[in-house]
Write a protein that holds these residues in place. Structure first.
Motif, PDB file in Angstrom:
ATOM      1  N   VAL A 277      34.479 -38.554 -22.451  1.00 58.68           N
ATOM      2  CA  VAL A 277      35.540 -37.650 -21.996  1.00 58.68           C
ATOM      3  C   VAL A 277      34.984 -36.761 -20.894  1.00 58.68           C
ATOM      4  CG1 VAL A 277      37.233 -35.903 -22.654  1.00 58.68           C
ATOM      5  CG2 VAL A 277      36.515 -37.624 -24.323  1.00 58.68           C
ATOM      6  N   SER A 278      35.712 -36.669 -19.791  1.00 64.17           N
ATOM      7  CA  SER A 278      35.342 -35.743 -18.721  1.00 64.17           C
ATOM      8  C   SER A 278      36.602 -35.317 -17.994  1.00 64.17           C
ATOM      9  CB  SER A 278      34.367 -36.393 -17.724  1.00 64.17           C
ATOM     10  OG  SER A 278      35.046 -37.350 -16.924  1.00 64.17           O
ATOM     11  N   ASN A 279      36.498 -34.221 -17.260  1.00 65.52           N
ATOM     12  CA  ASN A 279      37.649 -33.827 -16.437  1.00 65.52           C
ATOM     13  C   ASN A 279      37.765 -34.740 -15.227  1.00 65.52           C
ATOM     14  OD1 ASN A 279      39.768 -31.751 -15.502  1.00 65.52           O
ATOM     15  ND2 ASN A 279      38.385 -31.922 -13.769  1.00 65.52           N
ATOM     16  N   ARG A 280      36.662 -34.929 -14.521  1.00 67.13           N
ATOM     17  CA  ARG A 280      36.680 -35.736 -13.291  1.00 67.13           C
ATOM     18  C   ARG A 280      36.726 -37.217 -13.659  1.00 67.13           C
ATOM     19  NH1 ARG A 280      35.035 -34.678  -8.035  1.00 67.13           N
ATOM     20  NH2 ARG A 280      35.799 -32.602  -8.566  1.00 67.13           N
ATOM     21  N   TRP A 318      36.613 -44.479 -20.972  1.00 65.16           N
ATOM     22  CA  TRP A 318      36.395 -43.185 -20.327  1.00 65.16           C
ATOM     23  C   TRP A 318      37.756 -42.508 -20.214  1.00 65.16           C
ATOM     24  CZ3 TRP A 318      32.316 -42.369 -15.967  1.00 65.16           C
ATOM     25  CH2 TRP A 318      32.275 -41.025 -15.605  1.00 65.16           C
ATOM     26  N   ILE A 319      37.883 -41.320 -20.826  1.00 70.28           N
ATOM     27  CA  ILE A 319      39.132 -40.556 -20.788  1.00 70.28           C
ATOM     28  C   ILE A 319      38.961 -39.406 -19.812  1.00 70.28           C
ATOM     29  CG2 ILE A 319      40.751 -39.165 -22.142  1.00 70.28           C
ATOM     30  CD1 ILE A 319      39.920 -40.800 -24.596  1.00 70.28           C
ATOM     31  N   ALA A 320      39.851 -39.328 -18.810  1.00 71.84           N
ATOM     32  CA  ALA A 320      39.698 -38.313 -17.763  1.00 71.84           C
ATOM     33  C   ALA A 320      41.071 -37.922 -17.223  1.00 71.84           C
ATOM     34  CB  ALA A 320      38.806 -38.840 -16.636  1.00 71.84           C
ATOM     35  N   HIS A 321      41.081 -36.857 -16.469  1.00 76.69           N
ATOM     36  CA  HIS A 321      42.322 -36.349 -15.875  1.00 76.69           C
ATOM     37  C   HIS A 321      42.761 -37.228 -14.707  1.00 76.69           C
ATOM     38  CE1 HIS A 321      44.220 -33.179 -13.009  1.00 76.69           C
ATOM     39  NE2 HIS A 321      45.155 -33.785 -13.715  1.00 76.69           N
ATOM     40  N   GLY A 322      43.979 -37.754 -14.780  1.00 74.85           N
ATOM     41  CA  GLY A 322      44.551 -38.480 -13.647  1.00 74.85           C
ATOM     42  C   GLY A 322      45.032 -37.482 -12.618  1.00 74.85           C
ATOM     43  N   SER A 323      44.363 -37.436 -11.468  1.00 69.66           N
ATOM     44  CA  SER A 323      44.538 -36.291 -10.564  1.00 69.66           C
ATOM     45  C   SER A 323      45.429 -36.554  -9.364  1.00 69.66           C
ATOM     46  CB  SER A 323      43.157 -35.829 -10.070  1.00 69.66           C
ATOM     47  OG  SER A 323      42.455 -36.913  -9.477  1.00 69.66           O
ATOM     48  N   THR A 324      45.869 -37.797  -9.119  1.00 65.33           N
ATOM     49  CA  THR A 324      46.690 -38.067  -7.946  1.00 65.33           C
ATOM     50  C   THR A 324      48.005 -38.724  -8.359  1.00 65.33           C
ATOM     51  OG1 THR A 324      45.884 -40.319  -7.507  1.00 65.33           O
ATOM     52  CG2 THR A 324      44.562 -38.489  -6.658  1.00 65.33           C
ATOM     53  N   PRO A 325      49.056 -38.594  -7.543  1.00 61.29           N
ATOM     54  CA  PRO A 325      50.315 -39.285  -7.851  1.00 61.29           C
ATOM     55  C   PRO A 325      50.135 -40.797  -7.925  1.00 61.29           C
ATOM     56  CG  PRO A 325      50.650 -37.606  -6.157  1.00 61.29           C
ATOM     57  CD  PRO A 325      49.166 -37.722  -6.361  1.00 61.29           C
ATOM     58  N   GLU A 326      49.231 -41.329  -7.089  1.00 62.89           N
ATOM     59  CA  GLU A 326      49.015 -42.775  -7.079  1.00 62.89           C
ATOM     60  C   GLU A 326      48.371 -43.264  -8.369  1.00 62.89           C
ATOM     61  OE1 GLU A 326      49.031 -41.326  -2.837  1.00 62.89           O
ATOM     62  OE2 GLU A 326      48.196 -40.664  -4.749  1.00 62.89           O
ATOM     63  N   ARG A 350      43.776 -42.336 -18.459  1.00 62.61           N
ATOM     64  CA  ARG A 350      44.085 -41.102 -17.736  1.00 62.61           C
ATOM     65  C   ARG A 350      44.967 -40.173 -18.561  1.00 62.61           C
ATOM     66  NH1 ARG A 350      44.610 -44.544 -12.175  1.00 62.61           N
ATOM     67  NH2 ARG A 350      42.548 -44.026 -11.351  1.00 62.61           N
ATOM     68  N   VAL A 351      44.641 -38.891 -18.494  1.00 58.83           N
ATOM     69  CA  VAL A 351      45.429 -37.844 -19.149  1.00 58.83           C
ATOM     70  C   VAL A 351      46.154 -37.084 -18.047  1.00 58.83           C
ATOM     71  CG1 VAL A 351      45.325 -35.732 -20.521  1.00 58.83           C
ATOM     72  CG2 VAL A 351      43.813 -37.650 -21.066  1.00 58.83           C
ATOM     73  N   TRP A 352      47.447 -36.826 -18.262  1.00 62.31           N
ATOM     74  CA  TRP A 352      48.245 -36.148 -17.235  1.00 62.31           C
ATOM     75  C   TRP A 352      48.412 -34.672 -17.599  1.00 62.31           C
ATOM     76  CZ3 TRP A 352      47.837 -39.825 -14.011  1.00 62.31           C
ATOM     77  CH2 TRP A 352      47.996 -41.153 -14.396  1.00 62.31           C
ATOM     78  N   LEU A 353      48.121 -33.828 -16.633  1.00 67.40           N
ATOM     79  CA  LEU A 353      48.289 -32.387 -16.809  1.00 67.40           C
ATOM     80  C   LEU A 353      49.401 -31.888 -15.890  1.00 67.40           C
ATOM     81  CD1 LEU A 353      44.534 -31.235 -16.767  1.00 67.40           C
ATOM     82  CD2 LEU A 353      45.974 -31.657 -18.770  1.00 67.40           C
ATOM     83  N   THR A 354      50.142 -30.880 -16.364  1.00 67.29           N
ATOM     84  CA  THR A 354      51.137 -30.268 -15.503  1.00 67.29           C
ATOM     85  C   THR A 354      50.426 -29.432 -14.443  1.00 67.29           C
ATOM     86  OG1 THR A 354      51.327 -28.260 -16.838  1.00 67.29           O
ATOM     87  CG2 THR A 354      52.724 -30.145 -17.463  1.00 67.29           C
ATOM     88  N   ILE A 415      31.244 -36.147 -24.832  1.00 71.00           N
ATOM     89  CA  ILE A 415      32.094 -35.268 -24.030  1.00 71.00           C
ATOM     90  C   ILE A 415      31.243 -34.553 -22.986  1.00 71.00           C
ATOM     91  CG2 ILE A 415      33.653 -33.282 -24.142  1.00 71.00           C
ATOM     92  CD1 ILE A 415      34.256 -34.270 -27.066  1.00 71.00           C
ATOM     93  N   GLN A 416      31.809 -34.417 -21.788  1.00 69.93           N
ATOM     94  CA  GLN A 416      31.050 -33.914 -20.659  1.00 69.93           C
ATOM     95  C   GLN A 416      31.499 -32.526 -20.225  1.00 69.93           C
ATOM     96  OE1 GLN A 416      28.568 -36.089 -19.742  1.00 69.93           O
ATOM     97  NE2 GLN A 416      29.458 -37.330 -21.383  1.00 69.93           N
ATOM     98  N   ASP A 417      30.582 -31.594 -20.238  1.00 63.54           N
ATOM     99  CA  ASP A 417      30.640 -30.369 -19.459  1.00 63.54           C
ATOM    100  C   ASP A 417      31.510 -29.249 -20.020  1.00 63.54           C
ATOM    101  OD1 ASP A 417      29.273 -29.181 -17.441  1.00 63.54           O
ATOM    102  OD2 ASP A 417      30.105 -30.397 -15.852  1.00 63.54           O
ATOM    103  N   TYR A 418      31.553 -28.190 -19.210  1.00 59.27           N
ATOM    104  CA  TYR A 418      32.098 -26.903 -19.631  1.00 59.27           C
ATOM    105  C   TYR A 418      33.621 -26.882 -19.715  1.00 59.27           C
ATOM    106  CZ  TYR A 418      32.681 -26.573 -14.547  1.00 59.27           C
ATOM    107  OH  TYR A 418      33.014 -26.823 -13.233  1.00 59.27           O
ATOM    108  N   HIS A 419      34.281 -27.952 -19.300  1.00 58.37           N
ATOM    109  CA  HIS A 419      35.741 -27.992 -19.370  1.00 58.37           C
ATOM    110  C   HIS A 419      36.240 -28.159 -20.808  1.00 58.37           C
ATOM    111  CE1 HIS A 419      34.384 -29.782 -15.515  1.00 58.37           C
ATOM    112  NE2 HIS A 419      35.304 -28.981 -15.000  1.00 58.37           N
ATOM    113  N   PHE A 420      35.361 -28.593 -21.731  1.00 60.96           N
ATOM    114  CA  PHE A 420      35.814 -28.992 -23.059  1.00 60.96           C
ATOM    115  C   PHE A 420      34.998 -28.331 -24.173  1.00 60.96           C
ATOM    116  CE2 PHE A 420      36.683 -32.694 -20.255  1.00 60.96           C
ATOM    117  CZ  PHE A 420      38.066 -32.564 -20.236  1.00 60.96           C
ATOM    118  N   THR A 421      34.918 -27.031 -24.156  1.00 61.81           N
ATOM    119  CA  THR A 421      34.170 -26.339 -25.210  1.00 61.81           C
ATOM    120  C   THR A 421      34.905 -26.387 -26.544  1.00 61.81           C
ATOM    121  OG1 THR A 421      35.201 -24.230 -24.613  1.00 61.81           O
ATOM    122  CG2 THR A 421      33.104 -24.768 -23.550  1.00 61.81           C
TER     123      THR A 421
END
Length: 746
Positions: A277-280, A318-326, A350-354, A415-421
């Motif tokens: 899991v990561s944000n990027r 790998w679960i991460a934030h889907g960051s583009t419309p494409e 990909r996980v979708w965030l508002t 899980i990766q990094d400070y985004h997911f404490t």
């Protein structure tokens, strides 16, 4: 439901269409029959009155005329009667149809020119009527007048309406029976076997093999289910064989490679796939500005650089934030896609965030709060309540996505990094058996600094829900243990390097991250690689130049302004290098939603412009600034053409650019100028170490590296390459996975 409707709608359309056609035919036939019957009755009545009307018209006896027409006053369905003279003048009319006088005489025309009677439909007030007109003839064949009989025809409409009402009821009953029968048949023939097969595969995929029952179904779907079951069982047997073989191979291999890591994962994690899991996200889809087509690229990220080779080697999700419309346009119904797209090795979910969640969780709390809090660069962190709420909400969304993927037994989540404490606690609320490991890719501050965070207790509690926390270096581990000891009621074990809170133990260990030790292997380079290097050297005018390289995101922790000041001072102190020395700076814009990052870009643009203007001679300028996103494939030629790489971070967890540069120098012809405040400086001690805050020292270090004897440079680079090769990314991952497997629960 969609498939059921696709199957049912054509049947309903056929049934409804059939009933409509049948109803139209029946109503037309019924209306025709009733009309013919009405015409016969009207004709018979009119003809029976013809003789009486003849005498009345001959004698002009109006009294009998009125008596005759008033006799229809109370008859059922017969509205009334009208007696006309030969000029269509009304002589007598039944009282209740007196309004008929207002009608025109156009409907009498067919009878006016013929001796036969004529019928037609019309309206009296709001009521439908049928008019039958019968000529009254004299003895010499002359027209004496006309008799018109009016009938009420509303009963015809009533009968037709009743027919359609009954037809509709029959249609509804038939449709309900059809839906129920179709649903029952589909359930028995299609849905039940498919659901059983789907559940069977879901259990198999999650490893819950103890609850699996053999599939015993007849028919074509039963045969399909049976065959699929056999394939799955064969796959399970093959997995066991692979695990046994992998365990044997690990013992015979010393150097860590992607093959050894794959074997380790298979041996330690068994049938369970690794979930990261990561944000990027490691791969993102964007629209090519030139072609207008969607293409897949790798974003600039240390996390991506480190983790992508691991999942390429051993597979997983790998679960991460889907960051583009494409990104949304290329995933399947479960938001997944196989990557890399040209050679699929693992699954990206990909996980979708508002927009509100991304603004608060990522740009707000993570990068305006935690990022400056953990980096000692004297940038004040900003904490907002609304950002904290979005941070918790986003963590929950990622946790829910992870829970959907967990196997039924022995789940492992990395899980990766400070985004997911907070995510570990959220996962364990529903799956306490899950082994959750956090790797913290940035520094951890001392307890005094961390205590300024208003959400310190919630963050530390969330992190202590993890079974294992990894940092780059031991000093970061020490800072975390001290922070937990001072800010929470917990028990710190300095020998085990663990923290126990509420009876739950969390291990804290250093795992210095690295890169693929074969990053610079000539066999891995594309066929046109050296042509790419030559093309860049020609385009940038680097022939016969001393080339230094910088590769960073534009971030205030990377010491970019200090680097430009050092180049300025270097050329001031050692003007003999003017026209000979060039710094090629590759800089990727980052976090542009945050004000301080935009201000930094403006300051950097201004500083570079001033340095170039100050020292430029002819076509030569000391700094070539390239501000855009670069893929790893685009960066590799720059590593090759530069004799020096400058990493001047003011504070950094590790910095993988330093290790990538070292790994790329298979010719040993290069030198690394490295900040003391990076994790990499603990390992790469043969680099030229600098304090980026000391501009004089920085400038002298550039000169020292340039004038270093060739043999010493080769010796130092050889030593650093051996370290990166031995302590590579596969060893890093192998150590963490081994620790992870040792934490297996139940």
């Amino acid at each position: 439901m969609k498939h059921f409707l696709l199957f049912l709608l054509p049947l309903l359309t056929i049934v409804v269409g059939g009933f409509v056609v049948f109803g139209l035919v029946q109503t037309n036939a019924q209306e025709k029959r009733l009309t013919e019957e009405l015409t016969r009755k009207a004709k018979a009545v009119a003809e029976s009155m013809e003789l009486s009307a003849q005498q009345i018209l001959i004698n002009h006896n109006m009294i009998w005329a009125n008596v005759m027409v008033q006799g229809f006053q109370n008859r059922e369905r017969v509205q009334g009667c009208v007696l006309y003279d030969d000029h269509l003048k009304i002589l007598a009319i039944t009282d209740r149809i007196s309004d008929w006088k207002k009608k025109g005489r156009a409907h009498l025309a067919p009878s006016y020119f013929t001796e036969k009677g004529h019928g037609s439909f019309g309206e009296l007030g709001n009521s439908p009527v049928y008019s039958y007109v019968q000529p009254v003839m004299g003895e010499n064949g002359s027209y004496l007048g006309y008799i018109e009989v009016l009938y009420d025809t509303s009963y015809i409409r009533t009968m037709v309406g009743e027919f359609w009402q009954k037809t509709s009821i029959y249609l509804i009953i038939l449709s309900v029976l059809l839906v129920f029968t179709t649903l029952l048949l589909q359930r028995q023939i299609f849905f039940q076997p498919i659901r059983q097969l789907t559940r069977w595969f879901s259990l198999f995929q999650k490893g819950d093999i103890d609850t699996l029952q053999p599939i015993r179904k007849g028919g074509i779907f039963g045969q399909l289910a049976t065959e699929a079951e056999q394939v799955a069982l064969n796959l399970r047997i093959a997995r066991k064989i692979v695990i046994e073989n992998a365990t044997e191979r690990i013992a015979g291999t010393e150097l860590w490679t992607r093959e050894k890591l794959r074997d380790l994962v298979q041996a330690k994690l068994g049938e369970n796939t690794l979930i990261v899991v990561s944000n990027r996200e490691p791969y993102m889809h964007v629209t090519d500005a030139k072609t207008g087509l969607v293409k897949c690229i790798r974003p600039a990220s240390g996390v991506v650089t480190a983790i992508d080779p691991i999942l390429r080697a051993c597979g997983g999700t790998w679960i991460a934030h889907g960051s583009t419309p494409e990104d949304r346009t290329v995933v399947n119904s479960r938001d997944k896609i196989g990557v890399p797209v040209e050679d699929i090795r693992y699954i990206l979910k990909r996980v979708w965030l508002t927009e509100e969640e991304e603004e608060g969780y990522y740009f707000g709390f993570s990068n305006e709060g935690l990022w400056p809090l953990c980096h000692i660069t004297y940038q004040r962190p900003v904490f907002k309540e609304k950002d904290w709420l979005m941070y918790k909400q986003a963590n929950q969304k990622f946790a829910d996505s992870v829970l959907e993927e967990l196997p039924s037994k022995n789940p492992y989540v990395f899980i990766q990094d400070y985004h997911f404490t907070l995510i570990a606690g959220m996962i364990k609320n529903k799956r306490p058996d899950a082994v959750c490991v956090l790797f913290w890719h940035i520094p951890w501050p001392n307890s005094e600094v961390f205590s300024t965070c208003p959400y310190q207790e919630e963050i530390l509690d969330g992190m202590l829900s993890y079974d294992l926390i990894g940092f780059h270096v031991q000093s970061h581990c020490n800072n975390f243990l001290e922070t937990a000891n001072r800010l929470l009621e917990s028990r710190v074990d300095p020998e085990k390097f663990s923290v126990t809170r509420f009876g739950r133990e969390t291990i804290v260990k250093p795992f210095p991250i690295s890169v693929d030790g074969y990053f610079g292997n000539p066999d891995d380079l594309p066929a046109d690689f050296h042509d790419q290097v030559a093309k860049i050297r020609l385009e940038l005018g680097l022939a016969n130049m001393i080339v230094a390289l910088g590769v960073e995101r534009i971030d205030y922790t990377k010491g970019l302004l200090e680097r430009m000041l050092a180049v300025d001072r270097f050329l001031e102190k050692y003007p003999q290098y003017k026209g000979k020395f060039v710094l090629v700076q590759l800089a990727a814009p980052s976090r542009t939603h945050i004000k301080i990052y935009n201000e930094l870009m403006e300051q950097l643009d201004e500083r570079i412009e001033k340095v170039n203007a100050k020292h430029a001679e002819g076509s030569w300028k000391p700094i070539i600034y390239m501000k855009r996103q670069f893929s790893p494939e685009e960066i590799r030629p720059y590593y090759t053409l530069s004799q020096y790489c400058i990493v001047s971070s003011l504070h950094d967890g590790m910095n993988l650019v330093a290790k990538e540069y070292v790994a790329s120098r298979s010719d040993l012809n290069g030198m690394l100028i490295l900040s003391k405040f990076t994790g990499a400086a603990r390992e790469l001690t043969d680099a030229v170490l600098i304090n980026p805050y000391s501009i004089e020292e920085f400038a002298d270090a550039i000169k020292y590296a340039i004038e270093m004897p060739r043999d010493e440079r080769r010796r130092r680079m050889g030593n650093m390459r051996n370290i990166v090769k031995e302590f590579n990314i596969y060893r890093w991952a192998g150590n963490i996975i081994t620790e992870m497997a040792n934490l297996k629960k139940g």
